[in-house]
Design a protein around this motif. Structure first.
Motif, PDB file in Angstrom:
ATOM      1  N   SER A  98       0.830  -1.201   0.000  1.00 47.34           N
ATOM      2  CA  SER A  98       0.000   0.000   0.000  1.00 47.34           C
ATOM      3  C   SER A  98       0.869   1.258   0.000  1.00 47.34           C
ATOM      4  CB  SER A  98      -0.893   0.008   1.247  1.00 47.34           C
ATOM      5  OG  SER A  98      -1.495   1.277   1.439  1.00 47.34           O
ATOM      6  N   ASN A  99       0.342   2.311  -0.633  1.00 52.71           N
ATOM      7  CA  ASN A  99       1.016   3.604  -0.635  1.00 52.71           C
ATOM      8  C   ASN A  99       0.347   4.588   0.329  1.00 52.71           C
ATOM      9  OD1 ASN A  99       3.336   4.677  -1.880  1.00 52.71           O
ATOM     10  ND2 ASN A  99       2.102   6.091  -3.096  1.00 52.71           N
ATOM     11  N   SER A 100      -0.619   4.131   1.062  1.00 47.62           N
ATOM     12  CA  SER A 100      -1.347   4.997   1.985  1.00 47.62           C
ATOM     13  C   SER A 100      -0.402   5.612   3.012  1.00 47.62           C
ATOM     14  CB  SER A 100      -2.439   4.197   2.705  1.00 47.62           C
ATOM     15  OG  SER A 100      -3.137   5.004   3.603  1.00 47.62           O
ATOM     16  N   GLY A 101      -0.518   6.907   3.209  1.00 48.07           N
ATOM     17  CA  GLY A 101       0.300   7.597   4.191  1.00 48.07           C
ATOM     18  C   GLY A 101       1.615   8.127   3.678  1.00 48.07           C
ATOM     19  N   THR A 102       1.949   7.852   2.412  1.00 51.07           N
ATOM     20  CA  THR A 102       3.231   8.282   1.869  1.00 51.07           C
ATOM     21  C   THR A 102       3.305   9.801   1.748  1.00 51.07           C
ATOM     22  OG1 THR A 102       3.489   6.219   0.649  1.00 51.07           O
ATOM     23  CG2 THR A 102       4.776   8.108  -0.121  1.00 51.07           C
ATOM     24  N   PRO A 117      -2.975  12.233  -5.736  1.00 48.21           N
ATOM     25  CA  PRO A 117      -3.373  10.827  -5.596  1.00 48.21           C
ATOM     26  C   PRO A 117      -2.318   9.920  -4.973  1.00 48.21           C
ATOM     27  CG  PRO A 117      -2.591  11.187  -7.819  1.00 48.21           C
ATOM     28  CD  PRO A 117      -2.482  12.528  -7.104  1.00 48.21           C
ATOM     29  N   LEU A 118      -1.158  10.478  -4.576  1.00 44.49           N
ATOM     30  CA  LEU A 118      -0.033   9.651  -4.147  1.00 44.49           C
ATOM     31  C   LEU A 118      -0.395   8.688  -3.032  1.00 44.49           C
ATOM     32  CD1 LEU A 118       3.035   9.098  -4.399  1.00 44.49           C
ATOM     33  CD2 LEU A 118       3.366  10.816  -2.608  1.00 44.49           C
ATOM     34  N   ALA A 119      -1.126   9.144  -2.027  1.00 48.42           N
ATOM     35  CA  ALA A 119      -1.385   8.335  -0.840  1.00 48.42           C
ATOM     36  C   ALA A 119      -2.707   7.568  -0.906  1.00 48.42           C
ATOM     37  CB  ALA A 119      -1.355   9.218   0.403  1.00 48.42           C
ATOM     38  N   ILE A 120      -3.275   7.475  -2.102  1.00 45.66           N
ATOM     39  CA  ILE A 120      -4.543   6.762  -2.289  1.00 45.66           C
ATOM     40  C   ILE A 120      -4.279   5.472  -3.056  1.00 45.66           C
ATOM     41  CG2 ILE A 120      -6.879   6.874  -3.236  1.00 45.66           C
ATOM     42  CD1 ILE A 120      -6.432   8.911  -1.051  1.00 45.66           C
ATOM     43  N   ASP A 121      -4.732   4.363  -2.513  1.00 43.98           N
ATOM     44  CA  ASP A 121      -4.543   3.070  -3.170  1.00 43.98           C
ATOM     45  C   ASP A 121      -5.684   2.790  -4.151  1.00 43.98           C
ATOM     46  OD1 ASP A 121      -2.180   2.326  -1.841  1.00 43.98           O
ATOM     47  OD2 ASP A 121      -3.293   1.624  -0.096  1.00 43.98           O
ATOM     48  N   PRO A 123      -8.896   0.775  -5.455  1.00 46.97           N
ATOM     49  CA  PRO A 123      -9.383   1.306  -6.739  1.00 46.97           C
ATOM     50  C   PRO A 123      -9.644   2.814  -6.736  1.00 46.97           C
ATOM     51  CG  PRO A 123     -11.195   0.327  -5.524  1.00 46.97           C
ATOM     52  CD  PRO A 123      -9.969   0.089  -4.683  1.00 46.97           C
ATOM     53  N   ASP A 124      -9.662   3.471  -5.569  1.00 48.22           N
ATOM     54  CA  ASP A 124      -9.965   4.904  -5.533  1.00 48.22           C
ATOM     55  C   ASP A 124      -8.908   5.736  -6.239  1.00 48.22           C
ATOM     56  OD1 ASP A 124     -12.319   4.524  -4.181  1.00 48.22           O
ATOM     57  OD2 ASP A 124     -11.491   4.916  -2.196  1.00 48.22           O
ATOM     58  N   HIS A 125      -7.676   5.228  -6.268  1.00 44.57           N
ATOM     59  CA  HIS A 125      -6.594   5.974  -6.911  1.00 44.57           C
ATOM     60  C   HIS A 125      -6.948   6.361  -8.350  1.00 44.57           C
ATOM     61  CE1 HIS A 125      -2.407   7.043  -7.929  1.00 44.57           C
ATOM     62  NE2 HIS A 125      -2.645   6.441  -9.066  1.00 44.57           N
ATOM     63  N   GLN A 126      -7.611   5.453  -9.051  1.00 44.22           N
ATOM     64  CA  GLN A 126      -7.856   5.668 -10.483  1.00 44.22           C
ATOM     65  C   GLN A 126      -8.687   6.922 -10.747  1.00 44.22           C
ATOM     66  OE1 GLN A 126     -10.041   2.579 -12.510  1.00 44.22           O
ATOM     67  NE2 GLN A 126      -9.284   3.214 -14.515  1.00 44.22           N
ATOM     68  N   LYS A 127      -9.703   7.174  -9.924  1.00 42.94           N
ATOM     69  CA  LYS A 127     -10.567   8.326 -10.204  1.00 42.94           C
ATOM     70  C   LYS A 127      -9.817   9.642 -10.059  1.00 42.94           C
ATOM     71  CE  LYS A 127     -12.572   8.496  -5.514  1.00 42.94           C
ATOM     72  NZ  LYS A 127     -13.778   8.219  -4.716  1.00 42.94           N
ATOM     73  N   TYR A 128      -8.886   9.689  -9.110  1.00 40.31           N
ATOM     74  CA  TYR A 128      -8.092  10.909  -8.949  1.00 40.31           C
ATOM     75  C   TYR A 128      -7.042  11.025 -10.058  1.00 40.31           C
ATOM     76  CZ  TYR A 128     -10.224  11.064  -4.321  1.00 40.31           C
ATOM     77  OH  TYR A 128     -11.126  11.104  -3.280  1.00 40.31           O
ATOM     78  N   ARG A 129      -6.484   9.890 -10.428  1.00 33.91           N
ATOM     79  CA  ARG A 129      -5.504   9.889 -11.523  1.00 33.91           C
ATOM     80  C   ARG A 129      -6.160  10.380 -12.810  1.00 33.91           C
ATOM     81  NH1 ARG A 129       0.131   8.574 -11.156  1.00 33.91           N
ATOM     82  NH2 ARG A 129       0.876   8.440 -13.275  1.00 33.91           N
ATOM     83  N   LEU A 130      -7.341   9.872 -13.099  1.00 34.59           N
ATOM     84  CA  LEU A 130      -8.056  10.297 -14.300  1.00 34.59           C
ATOM     85  C   LEU A 130      -8.453  11.764 -14.227  1.00 34.59           C
ATOM     86  CD1 LEU A 130     -10.322   7.166 -14.906  1.00 34.59           C
ATOM     87  CD2 LEU A 130      -8.305   7.854 -16.210  1.00 34.59           C
ATOM     88  N   TYR A 131      -8.697  12.251 -13.029  1.00 33.18           N
ATOM     89  CA  TYR A 131      -9.076  13.648 -12.828  1.00 33.18           C
ATOM     90  C   TYR A 131      -7.919  14.593 -13.173  1.00 33.18           C
ATOM     91  CZ  TYR A 131     -11.295  17.604 -10.331  1.00 33.18           C
ATOM     92  OH  TYR A 131     -11.875  18.803  -9.991  1.00 33.18           O
TER      93      TYR A 131
END
Length: 435
Positions: A98-102, A117-121, A123-131
């Motif tokens: 996990s990258n949570s807390g980085t 989006p760095l600290a989000i794993d 599947p939620d990471h994808q929505k921020y990455r796409l944003y």
């Protein structure tokens, strides 16, 4: 040549090590963390041996005694992976790591928002990455940012060309990418020095008091700036973030207050000195290795692959992850919550993956390195960083003749983000022909 070390040279005692850590794997890797300067042509060479086939695949480092690790008060050490194959697994195996807390320095002042989006794993990471990704895509960079980048870099080069010298680290590398970043975000030019002071105190001061003061200062500014853009939208990225819709313009939702500050804060933290450190080290090598400088200068078609090789051989950051579950790896019982550090300055030179890894080859093919990390968390600004480096070399070689380090200058460098503060370089200025 650097002193060749062995595991016996770096083994240490750590009585508080968890019982799943073999005693012979506990090592002091402080020398490989970019905190010890050297004057080698290849400043990352001292830790290259850690990717050798005789090195155990999992090492264990006690908690840091200095710097950010000590400030955090963390009493637990961390596993260290130093081989390419293992680093790749940590970066790409989201089920186990996990990258949570980085990089959530904001916790030092009681903030609870996440660095997005760095600290989000997934599947939620994808929505921020796409944003955020559309603002950093190669097509958008070419269409909207490249003209601005080229204007800035040519203006800066032309300002020093006739002088025959420049401090490439302080007066050029420190300034050029930050001007691009501030223009992209829409930040006011007058905040330039304040931003760099805050960033230095957060990442490099080693003082909890200075870190906390800087964090309060920058977050107060960013929240105020976000409020300004909410009231008065403009064409820049901060405005786009606060007025966008996560999940798409048609069906998405506005970002929450924590999401707004989480994204803007993360971009602020990552946009100030990573490219600057890379440029300083790139020009240091070019100034110290005139044959390489001439080769690229005389063959501009090599610039793209040369930039990739500069990136591979200058892995200024390593990255961390946390185990999400208990599992066995390389004969070791890993426990949920165990921390892992990926030693990119070792993995980028792994002889099992790179042929002649210590040779700087500006024509190297299939150069898949970890300088921008890997997996879903690969650096959001990687395309922009590459473009900034390529355009700099194009315009520099077109305007500045062969250059060298100014006689008597100190060329020692910290092999990491701290990099090199001053790098005076000189060249011969030829008078224009009389009209």
């Amino acid at each position: 040549m650097p002193q060749i070390r062995t595991l016996d040279d770096i083994r240490v005692d750590f009585d508080a090590a968890p019982d799943n850590v073999p005693k012979d794997r506990i090592v002091d890797l402080g020398f490989a963390m970019g905190t010890e300067p050297n004057d080698l042509l290849d400043p990352y060479e001292p830790c290259g041996w850690l990717s050798g086939p005789e090195i155990p695949r999992l090492l264990y480092a006690p908690p840091a005694r200095h710097g950010l690790g000590a400030i955090s008060g963390r009493q637990q050490g961390n596993w260290v992976v130093s081989h390419y194959e293992d680093i790749e697994r940590v970066y790409t195996d989201n089920a186990h790591f996990s990258n949570s807390g980085t990089a959530e320095f904001q916790r030092l002042i009681g903030e609870t928002f996440k660095s997005i989006p760095l600290a989000i794993d997934p599947p939620d990471h994808q929505k921020y990455r796409l944003y955020l990704m559309p603002y950093f895509s190669p097509a958008r960079i070419t269409r909207e940012l490249e003209p601005r980048i080229r204007d800035v870099v040519t203006e800066m080069i032309d300002a020093v060309a006739g002088k025959g010298e420049v401090d490439m680290a302080w007066d050029f590398a420190r300034v050029y990418p930050v001007r691009i970043f501030m223009g992209l975000m829409g930040f006011p030019d007058e905040k330039f020095e304040q931003f760099l002071d805050w960033e230095w105190d957060i990442l490099h001061s080693g003082s909890l008091e200075k870190m906390q003061a800087a964090l309060r200062g920058v977050l107060e500014f960013l929240r105020g700036f976000i409020a300004e853009k909410e009231a008065e939208p403009d064409e820049h990225l901060v405005s786009a973030i606060v007025h966008g819709r996560i999940g798409g313009q048609a069906e998405g939702r506005p970002p929450t207050e924590d999401e707004k500050i989480g994204m803007v804060w993360f971009l602020w933290l990552g946009g100030l000195d990573t490219v600057a450190a890379t440029i300083a080290q790139m020009f240091r090598r070019l100034a110290l290795q005139p044959d390489l400088q001439r080769r690229i200068r005389e063959n501009p078609a090599l610039i793209n692959s040369a930039v990739e090789e500069f990136l591979r051989t200058q892995p200024i950051l390593s990255s961390a992850r946390t185990a999400t579950r208990d599992f066995e790896w390389h004969g070791i019982q890993v426990r949920k919550g165990d921390s892992f550090s990926c030693l990119n300055p070792s993995g980028n030179f792994d002889p099992a993956h790179f042929e002649n890894p210590r040779t700087f080859d500006p024509e190297r093919k299939a150069n898949r390195h970890f300088t921008f990390v890997g997996g879903v968390h690969i650096c959001l600004g990687a395309h922009l960083a590459r473009r900034e480096l390529r355009l700099l070399l194009e315009e520099w070689f077109a305007r500045i003749p062969e250059f060298r380090v100014k006689p008597g200058a100190d060329t020692a460098v910290f092999p990491g983000l701290l990099s090199i503060r001053n790098l005076p370089i000189v060249w011969d200025v030829t008078s224009p022909p009389a009209s």
